[in-house]
Design a protein around this motif. Structure first.
Motif, PDB file in Angstrom:
ATOM      1  N   GLU A 101       8.575  69.959  38.279  1.00 23.89           N
ATOM      2  CA  GLU A 101       7.574  68.939  37.952  1.00 23.89           C
ATOM      3  C   GLU A 101       6.318  69.543  37.333  1.00 23.89           C
ATOM      4  O   GLU A 101       5.649  68.895  36.539  1.00 23.89           O
ATOM      5  CB  GLU A 101       7.211  68.128  39.198  1.00 23.89           C
ATOM      6  CG  GLU A 101       8.333  67.215  39.648  1.00 23.89           C
ATOM      7  CD  GLU A 101       7.945  66.327  40.814  1.00 23.89           C
ATOM      8  OE1 GLU A 101       6.820  66.458  41.356  1.00 23.89           O
ATOM      9  OE2 GLU A 101       8.777  65.484  41.200  1.00 23.89           O
ATOM     10  N   GLN A 102       6.002  70.771  37.689  1.00 17.73           N
ATOM     11  CA  GLN A 102       4.824  71.436  37.131  1.00 17.73           C
ATOM     12  C   GLN A 102       5.112  72.088  35.789  1.00 17.73           C
ATOM     13  O   GLN A 102       4.196  72.565  35.118  1.00 17.73           O
ATOM     14  CB  GLN A 102       4.295  72.492  38.107  1.00 17.73           C
ATOM     15  CG  GLN A 102       3.674  71.891  39.340  1.00 17.73           C
ATOM     16  CD  GLN A 102       3.204  72.954  40.324  1.00 17.73           C
ATOM     17  OE1 GLN A 102       3.596  74.107  40.258  1.00 17.73           O
ATOM     18  NE2 GLN A 102       2.371  72.539  41.261  1.00 17.73           N
ATOM     19  N   GLY A 103       6.375  72.110  35.393  1.00 17.90           N
ATOM     20  CA  GLY A 103       6.727  72.711  34.115  1.00 17.90           C
ATOM     21  C   GLY A 103       6.607  74.224  34.108  1.00 17.90           C
ATOM     22  O   GLY A 103       6.267  74.816  33.086  1.00 17.90           O
ATOM     23  N   VAL A 104       6.910  74.842  35.238  1.00 16.61           N
ATOM     24  CA  VAL A 104       6.874  76.306  35.322  1.00 16.61           C
ATOM     25  C   VAL A 104       7.927  76.860  34.362  1.00 16.61           C
ATOM     26  O   VAL A 104       9.089  76.472  34.412  1.00 16.61           O
ATOM     27  CB  VAL A 104       7.123  76.775  36.772  1.00 16.61           C
ATOM     28  CG1 VAL A 104       7.223  78.279  36.841  1.00 16.61           C
ATOM     29  CG2 VAL A 104       6.029  76.246  37.691  1.00 16.61           C
ATOM     30  N   ASP A 105       7.506  77.773  33.495  1.00 19.43           N
ATOM     31  CA  ASP A 105       8.414  78.217  32.427  1.00 19.43           C
ATOM     32  C   ASP A 105       9.494  79.190  32.880  1.00 19.43           C
ATOM     33  O   ASP A 105      10.362  79.547  32.095  1.00 19.43           O
ATOM     34  CB  ASP A 105       7.637  78.786  31.238  1.00 19.43           C
ATOM     35  CG  ASP A 105       6.852  80.033  31.570  1.00 19.43           C
ATOM     36  OD1 ASP A 105       6.804  80.427  32.746  1.00 19.43           O
ATOM     37  OD2 ASP A 105       6.262  80.603  30.640  1.00 19.43           O
ATOM     38  N   THR A 106       9.493  79.605  34.135  1.00 19.62           N
ATOM     39  CA  THR A 106      10.548  80.491  34.618  1.00 19.62           C
ATOM     40  C   THR A 106      11.685  79.745  35.314  1.00 19.62           C
ATOM     41  O   THR A 106      12.640  80.369  35.758  1.00 19.62           O
ATOM     42  CB  THR A 106       9.971  81.542  35.590  1.00 19.62           C
ATOM     43  OG1 THR A 106       9.332  80.859  36.670  1.00 19.62           O
ATOM     44  CG2 THR A 106       8.989  82.461  34.882  1.00 19.62           C
ATOM     45  N   VAL A 107      11.580  78.428  35.410  1.00 20.21           N
ATOM     46  CA  VAL A 107      12.627  77.633  36.047  1.00 20.21           C
ATOM     47  C   VAL A 107      13.831  77.548  35.113  1.00 20.21           C
ATOM     48  O   VAL A 107      13.692  77.236  33.931  1.00 20.21           O
ATOM     49  CB  VAL A 107      12.113  76.215  36.394  1.00 20.21           C
ATOM     50  CG1 VAL A 107      13.223  75.357  36.955  1.00 20.21           C
ATOM     51  CG2 VAL A 107      10.952  76.295  37.375  1.00 20.21           C
ATOM     52  N   ALA A 108      14.996  77.824  35.652  1.00 21.23           N
ATOM     53  CA  ALA A 108      16.227  77.811  34.861  1.00 21.23           C
ATOM     54  C   ALA A 108      16.615  76.389  34.454  1.00 21.23           C
ATOM     55  O   ALA A 108      16.316  75.418  35.153  1.00 21.23           O
ATOM     56  CB  ALA A 108      17.363  78.435  35.660  1.00 21.23           C
ATOM     57  N   MET A 109      17.270  76.293  33.326  1.00 21.96           N
ATOM     58  CA  MET A 109      17.743  74.989  32.830  1.00 21.96           C
ATOM     59  C   MET A 109      18.644  74.315  33.856  1.00 21.96           C
ATOM     60  O   MET A 109      18.666  73.085  33.964  1.00 21.96           O
ATOM     61  CB  MET A 109      18.479  75.205  31.505  1.00 21.96           C
ATOM     62  CG  MET A 109      18.839  73.942  30.805  1.00 21.96           C
ATOM     63  SD  MET A 109      17.331  73.055  30.356  1.00 21.96           S
ATOM     64  CE  MET A 109      17.977  71.435  30.175  1.00 21.96           C
ATOM     65  N   ASN A 110      19.359  75.110  34.631  1.00 25.85           N
ATOM     66  CA  ASN A 110      20.236  74.574  35.663  1.00 25.85           C
ATOM     67  C   ASN A 110      19.454  73.710  36.655  1.00 25.85           C
ATOM     68  O   ASN A 110      19.933  72.655  37.076  1.00 25.85           O
ATOM     69  CB  ASN A 110      20.942  75.728  36.387  1.00 25.85           C
ATOM     70  CG  ASN A 110      21.915  75.253  37.429  1.00 25.85           C
ATOM     71  OD1 ASN A 110      22.531  74.216  37.296  1.00 25.85           O
ATOM     72  ND2 ASN A 110      22.060  76.032  38.487  1.00 25.85           N
ATOM     73  N   ALA A 111      18.256  74.131  37.025  1.00 21.70           N
ATOM     74  CA  ALA A 111      17.435  73.355  37.957  1.00 21.70           C
ATOM     75  C   ALA A 111      17.019  72.023  37.334  1.00 21.70           C
ATOM     76  O   ALA A 111      17.065  70.983  37.997  1.00 21.70           O
ATOM     77  CB  ALA A 111      16.208  74.157  38.383  1.00 21.70           C
TER      78      ALA A 111
END
Length: 83
Positions: free
Chosen positions: A43-53
């Protein structure tokens, strides 16, 4: 367009959809098979979150991504890029 802005917009749309559907972050995390902390990061748009999430969260919300031309950023969005 700056990719950080696109991720931020996606996170905001996910958050708005979750709220409209009356779900807590904890419940969405449960439905998506993720931790609440991961939903927060999405929700915060953290750029290290994988596309899978993102895919798991969207699936839990019964949503999908649609590719459309990007709109120009608002002044508010531009300001957030420099925080």
């Amino acid at each position: 367009m700056e990719y950080v802005l696109l991720i931020s917009r996606l996170g905001s749309q996910i958050r708005e959809t979750r709220i409209r559907r009356g779900l807590t972050q904890a419940r969405l995390a449960e439905l998506a098979g993720l931790t609440r902390q991961k939903v927060i990061a999405v929700e915060q748009g953290v750029d290290t979150v994988a596309m899978n999430a993102y895919a798991r969260v969207l699936s839990a919300l019964d949503c999908q991504l649609t590719v459309i031309p990007a709109a120009m950023p608002t002044l508010e969005e531009l300001g957030e890029l420099f925080e």
